[in-house]
Structures are given as C-alpha cells and as structure tokens.
Design a protein around this motif. Sequence first.
Motif, PDB file in Angstrom:
ATOM      1  N   LEU A 145       0.889  -1.104   0.048  1.00  0.00           N
ATOM      2  CA  LEU A 145      -0.005  -0.136   0.000  1.00  0.00           C
ATOM      3  C   LEU A 145       1.003   1.348  -0.053  1.00  0.00           C
ATOM      4  CD1 LEU A 145      -2.956   1.223   0.110  1.00  0.00           C
ATOM      5  CD2 LEU A 145      -2.846   1.038   2.494  1.00  0.00           C
ATOM      6  N   ASN A 146       1.795   1.283   0.833  1.00  0.00           N
ATOM      7  CA  ASN A 146       2.927   2.267   0.806  1.00  0.00           C
ATOM      8  C   ASN A 146       3.553   2.533  -0.700  1.00  0.00           C
ATOM      9  OD1 ASN A 146       2.381   2.998   3.416  1.00  0.00           O
ATOM     10  ND2 ASN A 146       3.987   1.848   4.145  1.00  0.00           N
ATOM     11  N   MET A 147       3.928   1.656  -1.305  1.00  0.00           N
ATOM     12  CA  MET A 147       4.573   1.625  -2.548  1.00  0.00           C
ATOM     13  C   MET A 147       3.281   2.220  -3.659  1.00  0.00           C
ATOM     14  SD  MET A 147       7.241  -1.239  -2.880  1.00  0.00           S
ATOM     15  CE  MET A 147       6.020  -2.812  -3.195  1.00  0.00           C
ATOM     16  N   LEU A 148       2.023   1.616  -3.602  1.00  0.00           N
ATOM     17  CA  LEU A 148       1.204   1.938  -4.306  1.00  0.00           C
ATOM     18  C   LEU A 148       0.946   3.589  -3.927  1.00  0.00           C
ATOM     19  CD1 LEU A 148      -1.408  -1.101  -4.234  1.00  0.00           C
ATOM     20  CD2 LEU A 148      -0.065  -0.192  -6.280  1.00  0.00           C
ATOM     21  N   ASN A 149       0.921   3.965  -2.926  1.00  0.00           N
ATOM     22  CA  ASN A 149       0.701   5.475  -2.788  1.00  0.00           C
ATOM     23  C   ASN A 149       1.970   6.336  -3.099  1.00  0.00           C
ATOM     24  OD1 ASN A 149      -1.891   5.855  -1.144  1.00  0.00           O
ATOM     25  ND2 ASN A 149      -1.300   4.778   0.565  1.00  0.00           N
ATOM     26  N   ASN A 150       3.062   5.830  -3.000  1.00  0.00           N
ATOM     27  CA  ASN A 150       4.385   6.671  -3.386  1.00  0.00           C
ATOM     28  C   ASN A 150       4.203   6.647  -4.956  1.00  0.00           C
ATOM     29  OD1 ASN A 150       5.222   7.096  -0.826  1.00  0.00           O
ATOM     30  ND2 ASN A 150       6.337   5.120  -0.745  1.00  0.00           N
ATOM     31  N   ALA A 151       3.765   5.590  -5.699  1.00  0.00           N
ATOM     32  CA  ALA A 151       3.868   5.705  -7.112  1.00  0.00           C
ATOM     33  C   ALA A 151       2.466   6.549  -7.670  1.00  0.00           C
ATOM     34  CB  ALA A 151       3.733   4.427  -7.745  1.00  0.00           C
ATOM     35  N   LYS A 152       1.433   6.612  -6.880  1.00  0.00           N
ATOM     36  CA  LYS A 152       0.246   7.281  -7.366  1.00  0.00           C
ATOM     37  C   LYS A 152       0.533   8.528  -8.358  1.00  0.00           C
ATOM     38  CE  LYS A 152      -3.026   8.369  -4.863  1.00  0.00           C
ATOM     39  NZ  LYS A 152      -4.207   8.405  -3.735  1.00  0.00           N
ATOM     40  N   GLY A 153       1.340   9.459  -7.817  1.00  0.00           N
ATOM     41  CA  GLY A 153       1.548  10.714  -8.564  1.00  0.00           C
ATOM     42  C   GLY A 153       2.098  10.403  -9.998  1.00  0.00           C
ATOM     43  N   LYS A 154       2.707   9.340 -10.378  1.00  0.00           N
ATOM     44  CA  LYS A 154       3.103   9.023 -11.518  1.00  0.00           C
ATOM     45  C   LYS A 154       2.094   8.604 -12.698  1.00  0.00           C
ATOM     46  CE  LYS A 154       8.062   7.968 -10.121  1.00  0.00           C
ATOM     47  NZ  LYS A 154       8.384   9.432 -10.162  1.00  0.00           N
ATOM     48  N   PHE A 155       0.988   8.425 -11.896  1.00  0.00           N
ATOM     49  CA  PHE A 155      -0.001   7.707 -12.787  1.00  0.00           C
ATOM     50  C   PHE A 155      -1.556   8.783 -12.532  1.00  0.00           C
ATOM     51  CE2 PHE A 155       2.400   4.206 -11.838  1.00  0.00           C
ATOM     52  CZ  PHE A 155       2.453   3.684 -13.099  1.00  0.00           C
ATOM     53  N   LYS A 156      -1.816   9.470 -13.908  1.00  0.00           N
ATOM     54  CA  LYS A 156      -2.956  10.535 -13.595  1.00  0.00           C
ATOM     55  C   LYS A 156      -4.460   9.627 -13.631  1.00  0.00           C
ATOM     56  CE  LYS A 156      -0.583  14.252 -14.908  1.00  0.00           C
ATOM     57  NZ  LYS A 156      -0.027  15.047 -13.828  1.00  0.00           N
ATOM     58  N   ASN A 157      -5.216  10.119 -12.709  1.00  0.00           N
ATOM     59  CA  ASN A 157      -6.507   9.585 -12.455  1.00  0.00           C
ATOM     60  C   ASN A 157      -6.666   8.208 -12.181  1.00  0.00           C
ATOM     61  OD1 ASN A 157      -7.431  12.401 -12.786  1.00  0.00           O
ATOM     62  ND2 ASN A 157      -7.457  12.050 -15.079  1.00  0.00           N
ATOM     63  N   VAL A 158      -5.865   7.666 -11.499  1.00  0.00           N
ATOM     64  CA  VAL A 158      -5.698   6.162 -11.151  1.00  0.00           C
ATOM     65  C   VAL A 158      -5.877   6.142  -9.559  1.00  0.00           C
ATOM     66  CG1 VAL A 158      -4.803   3.665 -11.579  1.00  0.00           C
ATOM     67  CG2 VAL A 158      -4.714   5.554 -13.258  1.00  0.00           C
ATOM     68  N   ALA A 167      -1.078  -2.857 -12.285  1.00  0.00           N
ATOM     69  CA  ALA A 167       0.372  -3.503 -12.017  1.00  0.00           C
ATOM     70  C   ALA A 167       0.234  -5.246 -12.280  1.00  0.00           C
ATOM     71  CB  ALA A 167       0.937  -3.400 -10.459  1.00  0.00           C
ATOM     72  N   ALA A 168      -0.916  -5.593 -12.115  1.00  0.00           N
ATOM     73  CA  ALA A 168      -0.971  -7.179 -12.493  1.00  0.00           C
ATOM     74  C   ALA A 168      -0.960  -7.225 -13.717  1.00  0.00           C
ATOM     75  CB  ALA A 168      -2.376  -7.590 -11.906  1.00  0.00           C
ATOM     76  N   TRP A 169      -1.404  -6.315 -14.688  1.00  0.00           N
ATOM     77  CA  TRP A 169      -1.754  -6.508 -16.217  1.00  0.00           C
ATOM     78  C   TRP A 169      -0.359  -6.082 -17.045  1.00  0.00           C
ATOM     79  CZ3 TRP A 169      -6.799  -3.148 -16.002  1.00  0.00           C
ATOM     80  CH2 TRP A 169      -7.690  -3.862 -15.477  1.00  0.00           C
ATOM     81  N   GLY A 170       0.534  -5.176 -16.347  1.00  0.00           N
ATOM     82  CA  GLY A 170       1.567  -4.959 -17.222  1.00  0.00           C
ATOM     83  C   GLY A 170       2.989  -4.717 -16.110  1.00  0.00           C
ATOM     84  N   ASN A 171       4.137  -5.358 -16.680  1.00  0.00           N
ATOM     85  CA  ASN A 171       5.319  -5.293 -16.196  1.00  0.00           C
ATOM     86  C   ASN A 171       5.900  -3.938 -16.132  1.00  0.00           C
ATOM     87  OD1 ASN A 171       5.224  -7.972 -15.532  1.00  0.00           O
ATOM     88  ND2 ASN A 171       6.543  -8.725 -17.390  1.00  0.00           N
ATOM     89  N   GLN A 172       5.595  -3.003 -17.105  1.00  0.00           N
ATOM     90  CA  GLN A 172       5.933  -1.604 -16.750  1.00  0.00           C
ATOM     91  C   GLN A 172       5.341  -0.728 -15.628  1.00  0.00           C
ATOM     92  OE1 GLN A 172       8.386  -0.140 -18.679  1.00  0.00           O
ATOM     93  NE2 GLN A 172       8.219   1.650 -17.499  1.00  0.00           N
ATOM     94  N   THR A 173       4.134  -0.942 -15.399  1.00  0.00           N
ATOM     95  CA  THR A 173       3.487  -0.310 -14.393  1.00  0.00           C
ATOM     96  C   THR A 173       4.029  -1.091 -12.989  1.00  0.00           C
ATOM     97  OG1 THR A 173       1.434  -0.009 -15.674  1.00  0.00           O
ATOM     98  CG2 THR A 173       1.289  -0.101 -13.096  1.00  0.00           C
ATOM     99  N   LEU A 174       4.190  -2.364 -12.934  1.00  0.00           N
ATOM    100  CA  LEU A 174       4.743  -3.045 -11.550  1.00  0.00           C
ATOM    101  C   LEU A 174       6.220  -2.464 -11.291  1.00  0.00           C
ATOM    102  CD1 LEU A 174       4.606  -5.242  -9.624  1.00  0.00           C
ATOM    103  CD2 LEU A 174       5.201  -6.997 -11.267  1.00  0.00           C
TER     104      LEU A 174
END
Length: 182
Positions: A145-158, A167-174
């Motif tokens: 959850l901490n990693m998702l919160n830290n990465a949230k700024g790099k993905f718009k409106n998600v 992240a489960a669908w694509g290695n780039q996001t993961l």
Amino acid sequence: LKGNQGTLNEDVRLFLETEAAKTKNSAISSQYEHVDKGHGRIEIRKCYVSNQIDWLTQKSQWEGLKSIVMLEETQESKGIISVERRFFISSLDADAEKLANAIRCHWHVENSLHWVLDVVYNEDRSTVRKGNAAENMAIVRHMSLNMLNNAKGKFKNVGIKGLRKKAAWGNQTLSTILAQGF
C-alpha cells in the motif's frame, strides 16, 4: 488500554472514574469538552487527564509514562443516548485538549487505513490465521500500500485499487511501483 495488560486497564478505569466524579480535591489535572452536531446526532466528548500516576504499580513497565486519560463520548441520535468510556496511558503532559485531539486524529488515521485495506485488499475476508501468517500478511499489505501510494503521482486519475490492477496487467507499471520503495 485493553484487558491484555494485566490489571492496568481496570486500575486506570477505577481511578479516573472515581476522580472525575469528585467535585473537590480531584486528581484530575486537566479536562476538556467538545460538542459536535451533525448527521442527525449530537456528540459530546469529555477528556479527563491526570498526571498523578505514582500509585500505578505498572508504571515502571512504560518508559516515559506521564499521564493517564479517560475519554467519555456521549452520543444522542433519534432520542437514544449512548455513553462510551475509553482509557489511555500517555507519554504526553496532562493537557486534556491536546490529548483529546491526538486520540481523535489517531483513530481517524486508523479508520482510514483500515477502510483502504479492506477495499483494496479485502482484508476483512482474509482467512489467513495460522501462526504468524496474519501478521506477516498485514506487513506485506502495508508495504505494498505504501508503494502504491508513493507511485500514485506518476499515474494520472488512477486510484489505489485501479493501480493495483494495472500493476497485475503490465510489467512496466509493476516496475514503476516497485521502484518507489516503501
């Protein structure tokens, strides 16, 4: 305080309830009252704090212990009145307003975190119970959850839940999420 600390909860409860009921010579060092009205109910929070803790036999087990606290919450909704008392120990000075606000903020954070964990990870439905597995899974959930919160700024409106799916669908996001750390 809960019942899992020997007699600490009961000792603090008896002391503070007795002292809060006194009109003279009370050991209550500070008290604070706050009234909230809204959502069809009235909520009154009273905080009683004492710094007179030398009598407490368990004091040596809690380094830096400075005060004990009773928070009394009275709610009236549709003519029904309920009263709940909770008890705390604290390393803070006996300032009832400061302690009441700290307790309220703590529970706001706890409740928000629990809601996110339940929505994103279905934590309440988890059947992991053996040994240390439940605690270990809670740590893994918090880290992710901490990693998702830290990465949230790099993905718009998600949102967090959507980002987890992405992240489960694509290695780039993961990879982007994992690079954030926790």
